[in-house]
Design a protein around this motif. Structure first.
Motif, PDB file in Angstrom:
ATOM      1  N   SER A  10       0.719  -1.169  -0.076  1.00 46.05           N
ATOM      2  CA  SER A  10       0.076  -0.017  -0.195  1.00 46.05           C
ATOM      3  C   SER A  10       0.645   1.277   0.084  1.00 46.05           C
ATOM      4  CB  SER A  10      -0.855   0.045   1.358  1.00 46.05           C
ATOM      5  OG  SER A  10      -0.178   0.527   2.257  1.00 46.05           O
ATOM      6  N   PRO A  11       0.413   2.493  -0.041  1.00 45.21           N
ATOM      7  CA  PRO A  11       1.251   3.739   0.276  1.00 45.21           C
ATOM      8  C   PRO A  11       2.106   3.752   1.235  1.00 45.21           C
ATOM      9  CG  PRO A  11      -0.979   4.401  -0.616  1.00 45.21           C
ATOM     10  CD  PRO A  11      -1.004   2.888  -0.433  1.00 45.21           C
ATOM     11  N   ASP A  12       1.601   2.966   2.427  1.00 43.50           N
ATOM     12  CA  ASP A  12       2.296   3.121   3.829  1.00 43.50           C
ATOM     13  C   ASP A  12       2.845   1.790   4.248  1.00 43.50           C
ATOM     14  OD1 ASP A  12       1.075   5.910   4.089  1.00 43.50           O
ATOM     15  OD2 ASP A  12      -0.765   4.978   4.515  1.00 43.50           O
ATOM     16  N   PHE A  13       2.668   0.802   3.675  1.00 44.69           N
ATOM     17  CA  PHE A  13       3.015  -0.426   4.308  1.00 44.69           C
ATOM     18  C   PHE A  13       3.134  -1.392   3.652  1.00 44.69           C
ATOM     19  CE2 PHE A  13      -1.293  -0.163   5.492  1.00 44.69           C
ATOM     20  CZ  PHE A  13      -1.703  -1.571   4.923  1.00 44.69           C
ATOM     21  N   THR A  14       3.676  -2.667   3.796  1.00 44.01           N
ATOM     22  CA  THR A  14       3.483  -4.135   3.097  1.00 44.01           C
ATOM     23  C   THR A  14       2.983  -4.945   4.081  1.00 44.01           C
ATOM     24  OG1 THR A  14       5.655  -3.625   1.527  1.00 44.01           O
ATOM     25  CG2 THR A  14       4.766  -5.971   1.799  1.00 44.01           C
ATOM     26  N   ARG A  15       1.777  -5.752   3.612  1.00 42.79           N
ATOM     27  CA  ARG A  15       1.396  -6.589   4.398  1.00 42.79           C
ATOM     28  C   ARG A  15       1.337  -7.701   3.571  1.00 42.79           C
ATOM     29  NH1 ARG A  15      -1.434  -5.817   8.609  1.00 42.79           N
ATOM     30  NH2 ARG A  15      -2.104  -3.683   8.359  1.00 42.79           N
ATOM     31  N   ILE A  16       1.530  -9.164   4.287  1.00 41.06           N
ATOM     32  CA  ILE A  16       1.669 -10.337   3.569  1.00 41.06           C
ATOM     33  C   ILE A  16       0.813 -11.240   4.269  1.00 41.06           C
ATOM     34  CG2 ILE A  16       3.083 -12.126   2.754  1.00 41.06           C
ATOM     35  CD1 ILE A  16       5.270 -10.303   2.673  1.00 41.06           C
ATOM     36  N   VAL A  17       0.000 -12.001   3.656  1.00 36.58           N
ATOM     37  CA  VAL A  17      -0.941 -13.110   4.430  1.00 36.58           C
ATOM     38  C   VAL A  17      -0.380 -14.382   3.512  1.00 36.58           C
ATOM     39  CG1 VAL A  17      -2.907 -11.536   5.126  1.00 36.58           C
ATOM     40  CG2 VAL A  17      -2.984 -12.857   2.814  1.00 36.58           C
ATOM     41  N   VAL A  18      -0.582 -15.340   4.415  1.00 41.11           N
ATOM     42  CA  VAL A  18      -0.188 -16.696   3.723  1.00 41.11           C
ATOM     43  C   VAL A  18      -1.364 -17.560   4.144  1.00 41.11           C
ATOM     44  CG1 VAL A  18       1.284 -18.989   4.182  1.00 41.11           C
ATOM     45  CG2 VAL A  18       2.268 -16.739   4.258  1.00 41.11           C
ATOM     46  N   CYS A  19      -2.259 -18.160   2.884  1.00 38.46           N
ATOM     47  CA  CYS A  19      -3.247 -18.741   3.086  1.00 38.46           C
ATOM     48  C   CYS A  19      -3.239 -19.893   2.483  1.00 38.46           C
ATOM     49  CB  CYS A  19      -4.110 -18.016   2.187  1.00 38.46           C
ATOM     50  SG  CYS A  19      -4.543 -16.255   2.574  1.00 38.46           S
ATOM     51  N   ASP A  20      -4.294 -20.863   3.134  1.00 36.40           N
ATOM     52  CA  ASP A  20      -4.515 -22.417   2.772  1.00 36.40           C
ATOM     53  C   ASP A  20      -5.283 -22.205   1.079  1.00 36.40           C
ATOM     54  OD1 ASP A  20      -6.568 -24.535   2.082  1.00 36.40           O
ATOM     55  OD2 ASP A  20      -5.634 -25.280   3.570  1.00 36.40           O
ATOM     56  N   ALA A  21      -4.284 -22.679   0.408  1.00 34.39           N
ATOM     57  CA  ALA A  21      -4.780 -22.380  -1.270  1.00 34.39           C
ATOM     58  C   ALA A  21      -6.313 -23.061  -1.476  1.00 34.39           C
ATOM     59  CB  ALA A  21      -3.503 -23.145  -2.014  1.00 34.39           C
ATOM     60  N   ASP A  22      -6.704 -24.037  -0.915  1.00 36.55           N
ATOM     61  CA  ASP A  22      -8.181 -24.644  -1.116  1.00 36.55           C
ATOM     62  C   ASP A  22      -9.132 -23.701  -0.396  1.00 36.55           C
ATOM     63  OD1 ASP A  22      -7.277 -26.821  -2.610  1.00 36.55           O
ATOM     64  OD2 ASP A  22      -6.465 -27.585  -0.670  1.00 36.55           O
ATOM     65  N   THR A  23      -9.076 -23.295   0.670  1.00 30.03           N
ATOM     66  CA  THR A  23     -10.045 -22.667   1.446  1.00 30.03           C
ATOM     67  C   THR A  23      -9.975 -21.122   1.767  1.00 30.03           C
ATOM     68  OG1 THR A  23      -9.110 -23.086   3.665  1.00 30.03           O
ATOM     69  CG2 THR A  23     -10.250 -24.665   2.851  1.00 30.03           C
ATOM     70  N   GLY A  24      -8.771 -20.612   1.539  1.00 29.27           N
ATOM     71  CA  GLY A  24      -8.645 -19.228   1.676  1.00 29.27           C
ATOM     72  C   GLY A  24      -8.369 -18.948   3.295  1.00 29.27           C
ATOM     73  N   ALA A  25      -8.325 -19.860   4.160  1.00 30.10           N
ATOM     74  CA  ALA A  25      -8.084 -19.404   5.803  1.00 30.10           C
ATOM     75  C   ALA A  25      -6.658 -19.063   5.786  1.00 30.10           C
ATOM     76  CB  ALA A  25      -8.414 -20.943   6.500  1.00 30.10           C
ATOM     77  N   VAL A  26      -6.486 -17.787   6.553  1.00 24.70           N
ATOM     78  CA  VAL A  26      -5.383 -17.214   6.696  1.00 24.70           C
ATOM     79  C   VAL A  26      -4.512 -17.937   8.005  1.00 24.70           C
ATOM     80  CG1 VAL A  26      -4.212 -15.226   7.813  1.00 24.70           C
ATOM     81  CG2 VAL A  26      -6.366 -15.010   6.088  1.00 24.70           C
ATOM     82  N   HIS A  34       6.574   1.264   5.140  1.00 22.61           N
ATOM     83  CA  HIS A  34       7.770   1.621   4.312  1.00 22.61           C
ATOM     84  C   HIS A  34       8.433   2.510   4.888  1.00 22.61           C
ATOM     85  CE1 HIS A  34       5.604  -0.339   1.135  1.00 22.61           C
ATOM     86  NE2 HIS A  34       4.714   0.594   1.011  1.00 22.61           N
ATOM     87  N   PRO A  35       9.864   2.357   4.622  1.00 19.95           N
ATOM     88  CA  PRO A  35      10.997   3.552   5.313  1.00 19.95           C
ATOM     89  C   PRO A  35      10.749   4.776   4.688  1.00 19.95           C
ATOM     90  CG  PRO A  35      12.183   1.963   3.960  1.00 19.95           C
ATOM     91  CD  PRO A  35      10.554   1.442   3.947  1.00 19.95           C
ATOM     92  N   VAL A  36       9.532   5.428   4.634  1.00 26.33           N
ATOM     93  CA  VAL A  36       9.373   6.654   3.951  1.00 26.33           C
ATOM     94  C   VAL A  36       8.661   7.538   5.246  1.00 26.33           C
ATOM     95  CG1 VAL A  36       8.119   8.038   2.071  1.00 26.33           C
ATOM     96  CG2 VAL A  36       9.343   5.736   1.664  1.00 26.33           C
ATOM     97  N   GLU A  37       9.081   8.743   5.302  1.00 22.45           N
ATOM     98  CA  GLU A  37       8.290   9.751   6.184  1.00 22.45           C
ATOM     99  C   GLU A  37       6.780  10.301   5.665  1.00 22.45           C
ATOM    100  OE1 GLU A  37       8.837  10.660   9.440  1.00 22.45           O
ATOM    101  OE2 GLU A  37      10.259   8.921   9.577  1.00 22.45           O
ATOM    102  N   GLY A  38       5.947  10.262   6.325  1.00 22.43           N
ATOM    103  CA  GLY A  38       4.639  11.055   5.586  1.00 22.43           C
ATOM    104  C   GLY A  38       4.522  10.172   4.268  1.00 22.43           C
ATOM    105  N   ARG A  39       3.604  10.876   3.477  1.00 21.54           N
ATOM    106  CA  ARG A  39       3.217  10.285   2.109  1.00 21.54           C
ATOM    107  C   ARG A  39       3.522  11.437   1.183  1.00 21.54           C
ATOM    108  NH1 ARG A  39      -2.879   7.786   1.457  1.00 21.54           N
ATOM    109  NH2 ARG A  39      -2.417   5.996   2.630  1.00 21.54           N
ATOM    110  N   PRO A  40       5.218  11.176   0.583  1.00 22.21           N
ATOM    111  CA  PRO A  40       5.462  12.226  -0.298  1.00 22.21           C
ATOM    112  C   PRO A  40       4.956  11.734  -1.745  1.00 22.21           C
ATOM    113  CG  PRO A  40       7.012  10.496   0.219  1.00 22.21           C
ATOM    114  CD  PRO A  40       5.859  10.256   1.169  1.00 22.21           C
ATOM    115  N   SER A  41       4.989  12.986  -2.701  1.00 17.13           N
ATOM    116  CA  SER A  41       4.737  12.423  -3.966  1.00 17.13           C
ATOM    117  C   SER A  41       5.692  11.593  -4.771  1.00 17.13           C
ATOM    118  CB  SER A  41       4.587  13.834  -4.683  1.00 17.13           C
ATOM    119  OG  SER A  41       3.385  14.413  -4.034  1.00 17.13           O
TER     120      SER A  41
END
Length: 479
Positions: A10-26, A34-41
């Motif tokens: 996303s603009p602010d972070f990275t999120r990773i989920v690992v899921c069961d490929a058959d059911t989608g259970a997390v 992100h190592p960035v201050e604020g939301r620069p252009s």
């Protein structure tokens, strides 16, 4: 099939989920800002890789067979002929490019010409507009730009070891302003119109296709933009719409065909399944609530909601047109908000609080009507954002929208959508899934709200809002 991962940059972070490929259970998840201050252009895309590495630490991806990548939309990564970044990525709703957007609209012959060409009219945030800004303000960088990637394209390319082949998906391509969801083809002439010359564009691959395999044997799916991944993670289909309550608002729905809209109110995107995702945005949603809370001296939106619940539908005749930042739907860029219906008995804090919630939701109902007016079926509405949990929103939304409202429990739907795409690509590669049908994962756990007997009351409130809107801005809104 095993386990898969979905990555949301996303603009602010990275999120990773690992899921069961058959059911989608997390099964497990990781997160890193992100190592960035604020939301620069402008952002060095290496920042996205650094947070990706941190989020995936501690053996998070152990045993994972496939990864899907979703990322912030509208970020342009300009590369030179050797594949190096020419300048930092241009990200977000870049207000620098507002003049460039107007230039582009004029250069092609108006809004209708753009709507017919690519299904959207240039806005400041769009990649095509940022290219125009680059050509006008950094001509040397524009000349060095040989390849154009978006955030998820660049991340996929990096994960695969920077191969010669560069890919994207329909969802990401549809937001660029130089690919048409209706024809499924790029418009290189529009890249040239914006940048001043041609550039290499990534190959658009299908929803269930793989972008490639890493040297370690990890399958990487097509990837997509955040909006498309979230819709896929929620599991929305035909008859479903999504209303997002941020500072601004957006309404999108699944539709079997691309919609060209000469007024520019509809942005015709593609989704992550092969269908289409027309989107209508409003500039004012939760910002109208926050402004009202400040005006009334309340500390938070929960307090505003509690106060609004002491009033009744229609707020004793008080109507707020919440156009505090101007408005896109209807197209009133230079207007201000309006408070109408002031009488002695309506001049109470609880009625103003109620009018703020009703004004916000009626504005979004107008956006829904734009889609309905173009033949988009809306039977169910998914309501997203923290404000969706507020009692004053839940009490009014079903009757004002005229449909069943679903409030999903908070979850990482964007990352889950990316993981579902990875499972689809993995299943197709193994011959266990059909390329036309994604894996049937468990739907989002949700609260379901029906309009019931309140429907007539809601329609009366909307008529009250419409009357004030028409009186104040005659003819501005034509769904």
């Amino acid at each position: 099939m095993g386990i898969v991962a979905g990555l949301d940059s996303s603009p602010d972070f990275t999120r990773i989920v690992v899921c069961d490929a058959d059911t989608g259970a997390v099964i497990r998840q990781g997160y890193a800002p992100h190592p960035v201050e604020g939301r620069p252009s402008d952002v060095d895309p290496q920042a996205w890789l650094l947070s990706l590495g941190e989020a995936a630490g501690g053996g998070l991806l152990e045993g994972v067979q496939a990864i899907g990548v979703s990322a912030q939309q509208n970020a342009v990564v300009p590369l030179d002929a050797q594949g190096n970044t020419v300048r930092p990525a241009m990200v977000g709703g870049d207000k620098r490019a507002q003049v460039a957007a107007a230039d582009l609209v004029d250069a092609l012959g108006g809004k209708e010409a753009w709507a017919q060409a690519v299904g959207s009219v240039p806005q400041a945030a769009q990649p095509v507009t940022k290219l125009r800004w680059l050509a006008k303000n950094e001509p040397e960088n524009a000349l060095r730009t040989a390849v154009l990637l978006q955030a998820h394209d660049w991340l996929v390319w990096q994960l695969l070891g920077r191969p010669v082949r560069r890919t994207t998906d329909r969802g990401g391509a549809s937001g660029t302003g130089y690919w048409s969801a209706a024809t499924g083809a790029y418009r290189p002439d529009l890249v040239e119109l914006a940048l001043g010359h041609q550039a290499m564009l990534p190959e658009v691959i299908g929803p269930s296709d793989a972008a490639g395999t890493t040297p370690e044997g990890l399958l990487i799916s097509a990837g997509t933009g955040e909006t498309m991944a979230a819709a896929f993670g929620l599991g929305i289909g035909l008859g479903d719409a999504v209303v997002s309550l941020g500072a601004s608002g957006s309404v999108m729905a699944v539709h079997p065909e691309a919609l060209a809209d000469q007024s520019g109110m509809i942005t015709s995107l593609a989704d992550a399944t092969g269908m289409h995702l027309p989107v209508v945005t409003t500039l004012n949603a939760v910002r109208a609530l926050r402004g009202t809370a400040e005006l009334l001296g309340l500390p938070d939106l929960e307090s505003l909601s509690d106060l609004a619940m002491k009033s009744t539908p229609g707020a004793h005749g008080l109507v707020l047109l919440p156009y505090l930042e101007g408005e896109r739907t209807p197209n009133l860029p230079h207007t201000a908000g309006t408070l109408a219906g002031l009488r002695r008995e309506s001049m109470k804090p609880e009625h103003l609080a109620r009018a703020a919630f009703e004004g916000m939701l009626c504005g979004l109902a107008d956006a829904l009507d734009v889609l309905r007016g173009r033949g988009v079926e809306v039977r169910r509405i998914f309501l997203l954002g923290p404000a969706a949990e507020l009692p004053a929103v839940q009490a009014s939304a079903p009757s004002l929208f005229g449909a069943q409202v679903v409030v999903p429990q908070p979850a990482d739907y964007t990352a889950i959508g990316a993981a579902r795409q990875a499972a689809w690509a993995l299943g197709v590669s193994q011959g266990t899934l059909d390329p036309r049908n994604p894996p049937a994962w468990q739907g989002a756990a949700a609260q379901v709200l029906d309009p019931g007997e309140e429907l007539a009351v809601g329609q009366a409130v909307r008529q009250q809002f419409t009357a004030v809107r028409e009186q104040t801005h005659p003819g501005a809104f034509r769904p």
